[in-house]
Design an enzyme around this catalytic site. Structure first.
Site, PDB file in Angstrom:
ATOM      1  N   LEU A  97       0.745  -1.270   0.085  1.00  0.00           N
ATOM      2  CA  LEU A  97       0.057   0.059  -0.003  1.00  0.00           C
ATOM      3  C   LEU A  97       0.827   1.440   0.095  1.00  0.00           C
ATOM      4  O   LEU A  97       1.831   1.267   0.890  1.00  0.00           O
ATOM      5  CB  LEU A  97      -0.815   0.076   1.174  1.00  0.00           C
ATOM      6  CG  LEU A  97      -1.790  -0.797   1.348  1.00  0.00           C
ATOM      7  CD1 LEU A  97      -2.823  -0.811   2.933  1.00  0.00           C
ATOM      8  CD2 LEU A  97      -3.010  -0.795   0.302  1.00  0.00           C
ATOM      9  N   HIS A  98       0.743   2.477  -0.972  1.00  0.00           N
ATOM     10  CA  HIS A  98       1.247   3.387  -0.762  1.00  0.00           C
ATOM     11  C   HIS A  98       0.650   4.666  -1.743  1.00  0.00           C
ATOM     12  O   HIS A  98       1.035   5.578  -1.068  1.00  0.00           O
ATOM     13  CB  HIS A  98       2.824   3.308  -1.684  1.00  0.00           C
ATOM     14  CG  HIS A  98       2.619   3.204  -3.135  1.00  0.00           C
ATOM     15  ND1 HIS A  98       2.000   2.004  -3.810  1.00  0.00           N
ATOM     16  CD2 HIS A  98       2.666   4.279  -4.095  1.00  0.00           C
ATOM     17  CE1 HIS A  98       1.871   2.357  -5.045  1.00  0.00           C
ATOM     18  NE2 HIS A  98       2.510   3.559  -5.250  1.00  0.00           N
TER      19      HIS A  98
END
Length: 377
Positions: A205-206
């Site tokens: 996740l970013h």
């Protein structure tokens, strides 16, 4: 000798540039210059990729670092203008859709330097995504549009791009994957994590839309905790994501769910060893949607749209959004053996770098400064 400048800045760029750099070195007489903007400056997000992929050290490292989109892009443009004027390239090659891409595209265009965009034509059709703006503007400015799939060609033609500028070359990121997979799987990554092949899931996740809003990020972590109730979830945590988890008081998800296992970011080979042997991948990364399709690993994309629809139409990818209930339901089906099965798309065959090298050579040796030659499959 004609000169090409390659621009890299963020983690996905390195996997795309490495095969092009190697192919040009092996097949043409072009001089190559590698410029690292420093958009990703953490060693695990940047430096280790050069050694993993066999890239030489950058000829220039601009050290731009973090900042808002405007600040980061503006600093890159100022530095890149100096670099381009110093090196006097015959063509600038940019890849993907990060801020380094759009900054180099704008500077090259203002200086009337021919521009090539690798991974052109991808569209999510959401103007709310910064990456979509970068993609569209870069394509508008590019002389050569090097596409990974036929849907990207169709997007460009629909937007009025002259067909002579479009070259279907395939997915260059898959070149790196196919070259590195065997070496990666010999690393003791799984042993070090205490997991078995196909006995764990992987999550990344970013994107700001997922990690900046506490409600969205909390919901995603709750869904991951559910998956972790069935098998370990290995979660290499992006520095920005780790910062937001701490600031938003969400670390308790990991404390309550020991199978939800945050780890530091990995180098390319380590991460490939992890993803290639996973049972399921959950991600908001565009590149990982492509890699899982090439690997035959079910992928859940934690976004509302994807700019890589071919991974859904032909590959193993399902776009599930950020609703925790939907993520849990689709993940349960995948873990029960009902995950999406797909096939590897056309031209994702490990030869894209060679095709791109051919396009560059033909373009630069055409005295009229334009190419009309098709790339062979």
């Amino acid at each position: 000798m004609k000169k090409v400048i390659h621009i890299v800045g963020a983690r996905p760029n390195f996997m795309k540039v490495a095969p092009i750099y190697r192919a040009i070195a092996a097949r043409t007489s072009l001089q190559q210059v590698l410029i690292h903007t420093g958009q990703h400056y953490d060693a695990k997000m940047s430096d280790v990729f050069f050694s993993d992929l066999g890239l030489p050290k950058p000829d220039e490292h601009l050290g731009i670092g973090s900042g808002s989109h405007a600040q980061q892009t503006a600093r890159m443009m100022v530095e890149l203008e100096t670099v381009f004027l110093s090196h006097q390239p015959d063509i600038v090659s940019v890849v993907g859709d990060v801020n380094s891409t759009i900054a180099a595209a704008l500077v090259a265009s203002k200086l009337a330097i021919p521009l090539a965009h690798v991974e052109a034509g991808l569209r999510s059709h959401s103007q709310h995504q910064p990456e979509e703006i970068n993609r569209v503007v870069t394509d508008r400015l590019s002389d050569l549009l090097l596409t990974p799939s036929r849907d990207a060609d169709a997007n460009l033609l629909k937007e009025g791009v002259d067909a002579s500028r479009i070259h279907l070359v395939g997915n260059v990121m898959i070149d790196s994957l196919l070259t590195s997979k065997e070496k990666a799987e010999q690393l003791p990554v799984l042993k070090g994590l205490g997991v078995e092949p196909r006995g764990y899931a992987v999550c990344t996740l970013h994107r700001p839309s997922n990690v900046d809003d506490p409600k969205v990020l909390g919901g995603l972590l709750a869904a991951l905790a559910h998956v972790a109730s069935r098998l370990p979830v290995i979660f290499p945590v992006h520095p920005r994501t780790r910062k937001m988890i701490t600031e938003q008081g969400l670390s308790s998800y990991f404390e309550r769910n020991p199978n939800l296992r945050p780890v530091d970011p990995m180098g390319y080979l380590e991460f490939l060893a992890l993803t290639s042997q996973a049972r399921l991948v959950l991600t908001d990364s565009g590149g990982l949607q492509e890699e899982t399709t090439a690997l035959g690993v079910p992928c859940l994309t934690l976004r509302e749209q994807t700019e890589r629809p071919i991974t859904v139409e032909q590959g193993t990818n399902e776009v599930v959004g950020t609703d925790p209930d939907r993520i849990r339901d689709v993940a349960d089906r995948a873990l029960s053996g009902e995950g999406k099965k797909g096939r590897v798309p056309e031209f994702w065959d490990g030869r894209s770098g060679e095709r791109i090298a051919d396009v560059f050579a033909r373009f630069l040796h055409d005295s009229r400064g334009a190419t009309r030659l098709a790339v062979s499959a």
